[in-house]
Design an enzyme around this catalytic site. Structure first.
Site, PDB file in Angstrom:
ATOM      1  N   ASP A  52      20.905 -39.307  -6.021  1.00 16.12           N
ATOM      2  CA  ASP A  52      20.826 -38.044  -6.746  1.00 16.12           C
ATOM      3  C   ASP A  52      20.424 -38.291  -8.201  1.00 16.12           C
ATOM      4  O   ASP A  52      20.615 -39.389  -8.728  1.00 16.12           O
ATOM      5  CB  ASP A  52      22.177 -37.326  -6.729  1.00 16.12           C
TER       6      ASP A  52
HETATM    7  N1  URA Z   1      25.646 -39.722  -1.637  1.00 15.92           N
HETATM    8  C1  URA Z   1      25.557 -38.766  -2.592  1.00 15.92           C
HETATM    9  O1  URA Z   1      26.253 -37.770  -2.517  1.00 15.92           O
HETATM   10  N2  URA Z   1      24.686 -38.931  -3.571  1.00 15.92           N
HETATM   11  C2  URA Z   1      23.892 -40.024  -3.704  1.00 15.92           C
HETATM   12  O2  URA Z   1      23.104 -40.134  -4.649  1.00 15.92           O
HETATM   13  C3  URA Z   1      23.999 -41.024  -2.718  1.00 15.92           C
HETATM   14  C4  URA Z   1      24.905 -40.841  -1.691  1.00 15.92           C
END
Ligand code: URA
Length: 240
Positions: free
Chosen positions: A103
């Site tokens: 993310d």
């Molecule tokens: N899970 C998440 O919620 N975000 C990420 O960036 C990676 C795994």
């Protein structure tokens, strides 16, 4: 066929100007003969190129590990935000892409390659490649939350999540290992377990661990051993 100076850049010998110097100084041989012209054309698959007697092997694939900083989108291009691929400006290979996503607010280990088949296998649900994240949580992590995650929580998909492993670091900090890679997987899992993720950093992807020496935003090429190990993680036939 490609120019000799380009070949040397692509096998990470040095910058274009450095390798041109070395060629002109007679340090490079093609099939046993010293070549003094950087523009000399070589067959990257078949010509035996040596640098001071050391045989250089060409691979059309490149593999890097990047320590993603927060605030960048995991993508090659984005009209609104900086993207992680901007951090790999100096690498010679084309068509590189990040394997999987972190993310925008997340940090940590991102594998970057142009090996589409390996990427596909690493991400395929049936490969069950483990990913480990360091998490800082809003509330204290409880035994009940640990149990729910270890049994497989419901995040609104067709099936429950696969069981996740957790390891307590402090009251509100844990490592979590998951064997899937759905959108916002870990944040959704923690929510379903009754907590909330405030900070997330990926510290391992399959057998590859994020080295502490890699500063935020920095990257390095993988070693041959790391590449072979990742191919095994993805149940990949290394001999092929
Ligand atoms: N899970 C998440 O919620 N975000 C990420 O960036 C990676 C795994």
């Amino acid at each position: 066929m490609m120019r000799l100076d380009r070949f040397l850049c692509e096998v990470h010998m040095g910058s274009r100007s450095q390798v041109k110097e070395w060629i002109k100084k007679g340090m490079v041989q093609a099939d046993g003969l010293t070549v003094l012209k950087p523009e000399y054309k070589v067959d990257e698959e078949n010509t035996q190129i040596t640098f001071r007697g050391r045989l250089l092997s060409f691979s059309k694939f490149a593999y890097y590990v990047l320590n993603k900083p927060a605030g960048m989108v995991t993508s090659n291009r984005d009209p609104r935000s900086p993207v992680v691929m901007e951090l790999l400006k100096d690498v010679p290979q084309k068509n590189l892409f990040p394997v999987g996503r972190l993310d925008k607010d997340a940090e940590g280990l991102l594998l970057i390659t142009n090996d589409g088949e390996l990427a596909h296998r690493l991400l395929a649900p049936k490969s069950h490649v483990p990913k480990t994240y360091f998490l800082r949580l809003k509330e204290a992590f409880t035994k009940g939350q640990e149990k729910r995650l270890s049994e497989g929580v419901d995040i609104g998909e067709k099936k429950l999540c696969l069981p996740a492993e957790t390891k307590l670091i402090s009251e509100q900090e844990i490592f979590i290992t998951v064997w899937e890679g759905k959108f916002h997987q870990v944040k959704r899992m923690m929510k379903a377990a009754g907590n909330e993720v405030l900070f997330l950093k990926r510290v391992a992807f399959g057998s590859l661990a994020l080295d502490e020496t890699l500063a935020s935003g920095a990257y390095r090429p993988l070693t041959d051993e790391e590449i072979n190990q990742l191919k095994k993680d993805a149940d990949y036939d290394v001999g092929k």
